[in-house]
Motif scaffolding. Structure first.
Motif, mmCIF file in Angstrom:
data_model
loop_
_atom_site.group_PDB
_atom_site.id
_atom_site.type_symbol
_atom_site.label_atom_id
_atom_site.label_comp_id
_atom_site.label_asym_id
_atom_site.label_seq_id
_atom_site.Cartn_x
_atom_site.Cartn_y
_atom_site.Cartn_z
ATOM 1 N N PHE A 1 1.063 -1.454 -0.609
ATOM 2 C CA PHE A 1 -0.150 0.309 -0.083
ATOM 3 C C PHE A 1 0.384 1.111 -0.236
ATOM 4 O O PHE A 1 0.453 2.340 -0.971
ATOM 5 N N LEU A 2 1.831 1.234 0.665
ATOM 6 C CA LEU A 2 2.567 2.548 0.926
ATOM 7 C C LEU A 2 3.461 2.698 0.094
ATOM 8 O O LEU A 2 3.325 4.204 -0.726
ATOM 9 N N LEU A 3 4.129 2.105 -0.940
ATOM 10 C CA LEU A 3 4.701 2.266 -2.228
ATOM 11 C C LEU A 3 3.814 1.648 -3.082
ATOM 12 O O LEU A 3 4.267 3.017 -3.926
ATOM 13 N N GLY A 4 3.029 1.080 -3.612
ATOM 14 C CA GLY A 4 1.928 1.520 -4.342
ATOM 15 C C GLY A 4 1.285 3.444 -4.550
ATOM 16 O O GLY A 4 0.753 4.097 -4.844
ATOM 17 N N ALA A 5 1.236 3.371 -2.793
ATOM 18 C CA ALA A 5 0.988 5.243 -2.766
ATOM 19 C C ALA A 5 2.111 6.205 -3.782
ATOM 20 O O ALA A 5 1.488 7.086 -4.080
ATOM 21 N N PHE A 6 2.707 5.559 -3.329
ATOM 22 C CA PHE A 6 3.949 6.564 -3.683
ATOM 23 C C PHE A 6 4.458 6.381 -5.203
ATOM 24 O O PHE A 6 4.171 7.434 -5.674
ATOM 25 N N SER A 7 4.431 5.445 -5.605
ATOM 26 C CA SER A 7 4.109 4.939 -7.352
ATOM 27 C C SER A 7 2.724 5.729 -8.192
ATOM 28 O O SER A 7 3.355 6.538 -8.806
ATOM 29 N N SER A 8 2.082 5.954 -7.354
ATOM 30 C CA SER A 8 0.612 6.857 -7.795
ATOM 31 C C SER A 8 0.733 8.021 -7.887
ATOM 32 O O SER A 8 0.163 8.360 -9.128
ATOM 33 N N ALA A 9 1.342 8.377 -6.612
ATOM 34 C CA ALA A 9 1.589 9.609 -7.062
ATOM 35 C C ALA A 9 2.214 10.152 -7.431
ATOM 36 O O ALA A 9 2.177 11.384 -8.782
ATOM 37 N N VAL B 1 10.312 15.685 -20.535
ATOM 38 C CA VAL B 1 11.440 13.943 -20.533
ATOM 39 C C VAL B 1 10.614 13.822 -18.723
ATOM 40 O O VAL B 1 10.991 12.583 -18.461
ATOM 41 N N VAL B 2 10.558 15.062 -18.246
ATOM 42 C CA VAL B 2 11.059 14.322 -16.205
ATOM 43 C C VAL B 2 8.851 13.836 -16.613
ATOM 44 O O VAL B 2 9.364 12.824 -15.669
ATOM 45 N N GLY B 3 8.047 14.667 -17.085
ATOM 46 C CA GLY B 3 6.842 13.950 -16.929
ATOM 47 C C GLY B 3 6.746 12.313 -17.655
ATOM 48 O O GLY B 3 6.221 11.638 -17.000
ATOM 49 N N VAL B 4 7.477 12.259 -18.335
ATOM 50 C CA VAL B 4 7.814 10.555 -18.547
ATOM 51 C C VAL B 4 8.338 9.849 -18.831
ATOM 52 O O VAL B 4 7.456 8.415 -18.233
ATOM 53 N N VAL B 5 9.108 10.396 -17.071
ATOM 54 C CA VAL B 5 10.651 9.373 -17.089
ATOM 55 C C VAL B 5 9.083 9.170 -15.414
ATOM 56 O O VAL B 5 9.097 8.136 -15.075
ATOM 57 N N MET B 6 8.413 9.851 -14.841
ATOM 58 C CA MET B 6 7.474 9.718 -13.859
ATOM 59 C C MET B 6 6.891 8.972 -14.299
ATOM 60 O O MET B 6 5.866 7.815 -13.205
ATOM 61 N N VAL B 7 5.647 8.909 -15.416
ATOM 62 C CA VAL B 7 4.596 8.289 -16.253
ATOM 63 C C VAL B 7 5.141 6.653 -16.033
ATOM 64 O O VAL B 7 4.507 5.570 -15.485
ATOM 65 N N LEU B 8 6.529 6.620 -15.800
ATOM 66 C CA LEU B 8 7.314 5.729 -16.365
ATOM 67 C C LEU B 8 7.087 4.600 -15.374
ATOM 68 O O LEU B 8 7.127 3.437 -15.393
ATOM 69 N N THR B 9 7.963 5.246 -14.064
ATOM 70 C CA THR B 9 7.990 4.742 -13.029
ATOM 71 C C THR B 9 6.789 3.972 -12.767
ATOM 72 O O THR B 9 6.695 3.104 -11.621
ATOM 73 N N GLY B 10 6.027 5.052 -12.739
ATOM 74 C CA GLY B 10 4.056 4.364 -12.217
ATOM 75 C C GLY B 10 3.911 2.815 -12.443
ATOM 76 O O GLY B 10 3.406 2.103 -11.959
ATOM 77 N N LEU B 11 4.267 3.026 -14.037
ATOM 78 C CA LEU B 11 3.854 2.167 -14.909
ATOM 79 C C LEU B 11 4.471 1.076 -14.835
ATOM 80 O O LEU B 11 4.116 -0.187 -14.291
#
Length: 527
Positions: A202-210, A246-256
């Motif tokens: 839950f905690l790590l998933g919340a961070f990745s979703s954010a 680039v920052v936006g793409v990296v953050m979206v890919l991080t969540g996925l």
């Protein structure tokens, strides 16, 4: 002044009803609607019939949703709900894969075979070790809320893999993540470990979703849209605000990549796979990967194909590190579920080798269903290998590798089936795993990344070591004790294991029909 503004405002023309393609949304609507009905069943149905009712409802909804997908297959791609969902052939293939795997997962979840095989706590809200929990166990209570939770997760995964915009993708991510957070904490035994796994996830998933949501906000700020098809036209490599992109793409890919379980976003995977109830672990390992890779392919090749020079190096690096870390660290594991967790991480890296080449999309689709069928079958086997106490009573699952020694003598059929699944994970010829790995590695070579295929082959060779180690343990090592038994499987688990084993052989010997179907899905035009 206010009156003048109101008077000048145009008169309302009336409510305009949105146009909804009900056939296109029927598969998701059936699954989510049945999940809601399942909640009502928990509230009003007698306890004695809940399990049967929930099982029948769940399977009926999944089968009906699959029939709807078959009816949609030969039609044109449909843009649903203003672009929120795109029901093209890749989406239909992925949703069909999710439904097939979910049917098997539901059968495993429903397992109540002999010897107290129930994997779920009798009362999830009870404090572990309390008198209340002991009373619930002695009363024979059974956890049936797991069925609607599973359907909610499946519905979210179906939307996630077919989402046409990033906002819908985020909502779907939360819809299937929250049930999984709960399901991970429902283990019948080792309750504290199970609840710890749930909290970590839950905690790590919340961070990745954010992180995913913040990346979506950055891309929206640059393009003014969250729709992937429109974003493809708005994003150009020569833009002045490329750094923000680039920052936006990296953050979206991080969540996925977090949901995929790729390195370095894999820290949750071993702990959660170990602590969660084994049927839930199999469901997560198979279905979450299908949904996450489906969303990843849609983001990369529908929304960001013109930025391939930006994201390709990052995905290549993640693929290499994931294959190496998953394969090497798995060698040191002494728990079978934890070993399969690192195996899952390695397989995420193998699939990523196909993701980086557009020629590999069909190979990725084939890999997802082949790996999913073998994975659910393997975890169904794990649920049946139990340990017993000094009085002879069956207790928890025997997950330590030493407890699997001599299993080939005690249960040749079960050990043989598990051996088949392990050989498929290793990529041995005449199994589905060989065909799947050959497909993604060939795509990497065709895409100009032959070195990546070489890394994948070497990582597969390393991975084969710990798979063979388990086989040797089962057949050629004497058991140090006789405290490991094989619980009698109900017809439900027997069906799951048999289907998984049959699919592993058929997709290795005769993969052409499914490969052609995947190729048809992968070459479908984007609407």
């Amino acid at each position: 002044m206010i009156a003048a503004v109101v008077a000048a405002a145009p008169a309302p023309t009336g409510f305009v009803a949105p146009e909804v393609d009900w056939l296109a949304v029927a598969p998701v609507a059936l699954v989510i609607g049945t999940a809601v009905v399942g909640v009502l069943v928990e509230a009003f149905a007698p306890r004695a019939v809940r399990r049967v009712v929930q099982l029948v409802l769940s399977l009926a909804s999944l089968v009906a949703a699959f029939v709807c997908l078959v009816l949609l297959w030969d039609g044109e791609a449909r843009v649903v709900l203003g672009g929120a969902m795109v029901m093209d052939r890749p989406a239909l293939f992925l949703q069909g894969t999710l439904l097939v795997l979910s049917m098997l997962a539901v059968l495993t979840i429903a397992e109540r075979g002999g010897g107290d095989v129930d994997a779920f706590a009798p009362q999830a809200s009870a404090v572990p070790g309390s008198a209340y929990e002991d009373a619930a166990r002695r009363a024979g209570l059974a956890q049936t809320e797991i069925f609607p939770l599973t359907l909610f997760a499946v519905g979210g995964m179906m939307v996630f893999s077919s989402a046409g915009d990033l906002l819908t993708m985020f909502v779907a991510l939360e819809v299937f993540s929250f049930p999984l957070y709960i399901m991970c904490g429902l283990a019948r035994r080792r309750r504290l470990l199970s609840q710890e796994a749930s909290l970590k996830y839950f905690l790590l998933g919340a961070f990745s979703s954010a992180i995913f949501l913040y990346g979506t906000a950055l891309l929206y700020g640059v393009t003014g849209t969250v729709q992937l098809a429109v974003m493809r036209q708005a994003l150009v490599p020569e833009a002045a605000d490329l750094a923000i992109v680039v920052v936006g793409v990296v953050m979206v890919l991080t969540g996925l990549l977090f949901k995929v379980g790729a390195v370095p976003f894999h820290a949750w995977t071993p702990d959660v796979y170990t602590g969660a109830p084994t049927p839930v672990t199999g469901f997560m390992a198979a279905c979450t990967k299908v949904a996450a890779f489906g969303a990843l392919l849609r983001v990369l090749y529908v929304g960001l194909p013109q930025l391939i020079e930006t994201w390709e190096p990052a995905v290549l690096a993640v693929a290499v590190v994931t294959m190496v870390v998953g394969s090497v660290v798995a060698i040191t594991q002494t728990d079978v579920k934890r070993m399969l967790a690192y195996s899952s991480i390695a397989h995420a890296g193998f699939i990523l080798t196909g993701v980086v080449a557009i020629e590999g999309i069909s190979a990725v689709l084939f890999y997802l269903i082949a790996y999913g069928l073998s994975t659910i079958g393997a975890f169904a086997v794990v649920t049946l290998v139990r340990e017993r106490d000094v009085e002879g009573g069956i207790t928890g699952e025997a997950t330590h590798l030493s407890q699997w020694a001599g299993l080939g003598r005690r249960s040749p059929l079960l050990a043989g089936t598990f051996t088949l699944f392990l050989l498929a994970f290793a990529g041995i010829p005449l199994t589905s795993g060989f065909t799947a790995k050959f497909g993604v590695f060939s795509a990497a070579v065709v895409g100009g990344h032959a070195w990546l295929a070489v890394v994948g082959v070497l990582a597969s060779a390393v991975a084969a070591f710990f798979y063979v180690r388990v086989i040797v343990l089962m057949y050629f090592t004497a058991s140090p004790h006789e405290q490991t038994v094989v619980a009698s499987a109900s017809p439900l688990s027997a069906v799951v294991i048999a289907i998984g084993a049959a699919a592993t052989i058929v997709l290795g010997v005769l993969p052409s029909p499914l490969l052609e179907l995947a190729a048809t899905a992968a070459t479908a035009p984007v609407p």
